[in-house]
Design an enzyme around this catalytic site. Structure first.
Site, short mmCIF file in Angstrom:
data_model
loop_
_atom_site.label_atom_id
_atom_site.label_comp_id
_atom_site.label_asym_id
_atom_site.label_seq_id
_atom_site.Cartn_x
_atom_site.Cartn_y
_atom_site.Cartn_z
N GLY A 93 22.38 6.62 0.03
CA GLY A 93 22.14 6.72 -1.49
C GLY A 93 21.77 5.38 -2.12
O GLY A 93 21.21 4.71 -1.34
N ARG A 141 9.78 13.46 7.69
CA ARG A 141 8.14 13.82 8.38
C ARG A 141 8.03 12.49 9.03
O ARG A 141 8.35 11.29 8.71
CB ARG A 141 7.25 14.16 7.28
CG ARG A 141 7.33 15.10 6.40
CD ARG A 141 6.73 14.99 5.26
NE ARG A 141 7.05 16.33 4.08
CZ ARG A 141 6.41 16.26 2.90
NH1 ARG A 141 5.73 15.31 2.54
NH2 ARG A 141 6.93 17.24 2.12
N ASN A 159 17.73 -3.47 -0.12
CA ASN A 159 18.82 -2.76 0.45
C ASN A 159 20.13 -3.63 0.92
O ASN A 159 20.16 -4.84 0.29
CB ASN A 159 18.36 -2.16 1.84
CG ASN A 159 17.78 -3.22 2.85
OD1 ASN A 159 18.37 -4.24 2.78
ND2 ASN A 159 17.03 -2.80 3.72
N ASP A 171 9.97 2.24 0.66
CA ASP A 171 8.42 1.90 -0.26
C ASP A 171 8.48 3.28 -1.04
O ASP A 171 7.93 3.23 -2.15
CB ASP A 171 7.33 2.13 0.78
CG ASP A 171 7.67 0.72 1.64
OD1 ASP A 171 8.15 -0.33 1.06
OD2 ASP A 171 6.96 0.59 2.73
N ASP A 225 11.92 10.25 10.61
CA ASP A 225 11.28 9.00 10.67
C ASP A 225 11.66 8.15 9.36
O ASP A 225 11.04 8.68 8.19
CB ASP A 225 9.68 9.02 10.95
CG ASP A 225 8.90 7.78 11.14
OD1 ASP A 225 9.54 6.51 10.93
OD2 ASP A 225 7.86 7.69 11.00
N ALA A 270 0.87 -1.35 -0.08
CA ALA A 270 0.05 -0.01 -0.12
C ALA A 270 0.78 1.38 -0.08
O ALA A 270 0.65 2.29 -0.58
CB ALA A 270 -0.98 -0.16 1.23
P1 ATP Z 1 12.91 1.20 5.08
O1 ATP Z 1 12.91 -0.23 5.15
O2 ATP Z 1 13.16 1.74 6.20
O3 ATP Z 1 11.53 1.60 4.33
P2 ATP Z 1 15.01 0.54 3.22
O4 ATP Z 1 16.14 -0.14 4.07
O5 ATP Z 1 14.04 -0.49 2.30
O6 ATP Z 1 14.02 1.19 3.86
P3 ATP Z 1 16.61 2.47 2.55
O7 ATP Z 1 17.98 2.03 1.82
O8 ATP Z 1 16.88 2.84 4.11
O9 ATP Z 1 15.61 1.62 2.24
O10 ATP Z 1 16.22 3.77 1.92
C1 ATP Z 1 15.80 4.06 0.30
C2 ATP Z 1 16.19 5.15 -0.29
O11 ATP Z 1 15.53 6.24 0.73
C3 ATP Z 1 17.60 5.48 -0.15
O12 ATP Z 1 18.29 4.97 -1.21
C4 ATP Z 1 17.79 7.00 0.05
O13 ATP Z 1 17.55 7.28 -1.34
C5 ATP Z 1 16.67 7.37 0.91
N1 ATP Z 1 16.79 7.46 2.30
C6 ATP Z 1 16.60 6.76 3.18
N2 ATP Z 1 17.01 7.34 4.33
C7 ATP Z 1 17.45 8.66 4.04
C8 ATP Z 1 18.28 9.62 4.80
N3 ATP Z 1 18.35 9.66 6.15
N4 ATP Z 1 18.45 10.67 3.96
C9 ATP Z 1 18.11 10.78 2.93
N5 ATP Z 1 17.60 9.81 1.94
C10 ATP Z 1 17.24 8.82 2.54
O1 RIB Z 2 8.21 -0.44 4.83
C1 RIB Z 2 7.45 0.09 5.79
C2 RIB Z 2 6.32 -0.87 6.31
O2 RIB Z 2 6.82 -2.11 6.69
C3 RIB Z 2 5.64 -0.52 7.24
O3 RIB Z 2 4.36 0.42 6.80
C4 RIB Z 2 4.93 -1.64 7.89
O4 RIB Z 2 3.42 -1.73 7.81
C5 RIB Z 2 5.80 -2.78 7.35
O5 RIB Z 2 4.88 -3.34 6.23
#
Ligand code: ATP
Ligand code: RIB
Length: 313
Positions: free
Chosen positions: A233, A293, A192, A260, A254, A50
């Site tokens: 990045g 945010r 990631n 996503d 946050d 979603a």
């Molecule tokens: P999550 O599981 O928390 O949704 P993830 O581990 O799947 O995240 P991340 O690599 O943390 O993915 O973040 C995805 C993208 O979001 C990064 O490639 C970057 O572009 C952006 N991003 C994440 N955190 C930051 C930050 N602190 N500052 C700027 N950009 C960020």
């Molecule tokens: O990637 C963030 C999401 O992971 C949260 O919205 C939570 O619901 C989990 O699915």
């Protein structure tokens, strides 16, 4: 005055989870047996599927969501939230035997989180439900999935899209082993560095190791691999080689849903025909805005906000 957005209306079908996020702000993780006083509580619409649907819709894509909720207040609220963003929810089924998925999110002061997901109806989303929505997948330009629904369901959706020549994107999160047959149906793999390590069995501690892991993932089927690196990045590896893109510098409040937001915005960019570097850059700027945010879907930016944030070429 920002330049007009390059993202035109596009057709993105997103298959995946819908969860009600219960967010607790805490100074730190409680120790086993400890009772700790939190500093805040809020609920927000979430679930990786979603969230990605909302991110894509806010970038201007025409989006259809495929998934499953329970017949309860959370399910009603989650589907209504998608409709408010203009998303087609006719392929979101209602399950009478399981509650809507929930996620308990512990949010630390530095913006990092720990998440516990209770899948509920998401785990009752079956390949037969995908077959019911086969037309939605076949008519999309881009089909996106993640791993909070049963693997056979993801497999069925990717195969259906692939058979129809539709571009497929798999965000392999949360991390779990994947077979080569599934990866062979993926055009874009987004992971990631933890997921990249888990899928390859390779270390991903240095830039060279991350690039080696991305190349190893390409060997298993996806033509395009993106390894996201949080505030550092991303690394993209495609047929033309590797491209490292730094993230915009922001103060993270946050990080829930950063990945996503990135995936949904990337799907919107690809569906609208943006060149790959531009699609990656827009997605990074969308994700960077989201981390500034509090909240999950409520933190995701609009297309106008991203237009104003992306530097002029
Ligand atoms: P999550 O599981 O928390 O949704 P993830 O581990 O799947 O995240 P991340 O690599 O943390 O993915 O973040 C995805 C993208 O979001 C990064 O490639 C970057 O572009 C952006 N991003 C994440 N955190 C930051 C930050 N602190 N500052 C700027 N950009 C960020
Ligand atoms: O990637 C963030 C999401 O992971 C949260 O919205 C939570 O619901 C989990 O699915």
């Amino acid at each position: 005055m920002p330049a007009p957005s390059p993202v035109a209306a596009a057709a993105v079908a997103i298959l995946g989870s819908l969860n009600m996020d219960l967010r607790v702000q805490t100074p730190r993780l409680p120790a086993p047996g400890e009772t700790l006083i939190g500093t805040g509580f809020s609920t927000d619409s979430g679930g990786k599927g979603a969230n990605q649907a909302v991110a894509a819709a806010r970038m201007g894509a025409a989006v259809a969501m495929l998934g499953r909720v329970g017949r309860d207040a959370h399910g009603t609220a989650l589907t209504q939230a998608l409709r408010t963003d203009g998303i087609d929810t006719s392929s979101v089924g209602e399950d009478t035997a399981a509650p809507t998925g929930t996620a308990v999110i512990l949010l630390m002061p530095d913006g990092e989180n720990s998440i516990l997901v209770i899948p509920g109806a998401n785990h009752r989303f079956m390949p037969a439900h995908v077959a019911d929505s086969a037309e939605v997948l076949r008519n999309a330009r881009v089909v996106v999935a993640q791993l909070e629904c049963p693997l056979d369901t993801v497999r069925a959706a990717l195969a259906s899209a692939r058979d129809a020549g539709v571009c497929t994107v798999l965000n392999a999160a949360p991390a779990q082993p994947l077979d080569d047959a599934l990866l062979a149906a993926v055009d874009w793999l987004v992971v990631n560095e933890i997921e990249a390590a888990m899928l390859t069995g390779l270390p991903t501690d240095t830039p060279a190791q991350i690039e080696a892991a991305a190349h190893a993932l390409r060997q298993r089927g996806p033509s395009q691999v993106v390894v996201t690196l949080g505030s550092a990045g991303l690394l993209h590896v495609g047929p033309d080689g590797a491209l490292a893109l730094p993230a915009p510098q922001v103060t993270a409040v946050d990080t829930t849903g950063a990945g996503d937001t990135f995936v949904g915005a990337l799907a919107a960019g690809l569906a609208s025909g943006l060149p790959i570097p531009a699609a990656l850059t827009r997605a990074q700027h969308a994700a960077a805005l989201a981390v500034t945010r509090l909240g999950t879907q409520s933190a995701m930016p609009t297309r106008a906000e991203v237009d104003a944030f992306v530097p002029a070429p």
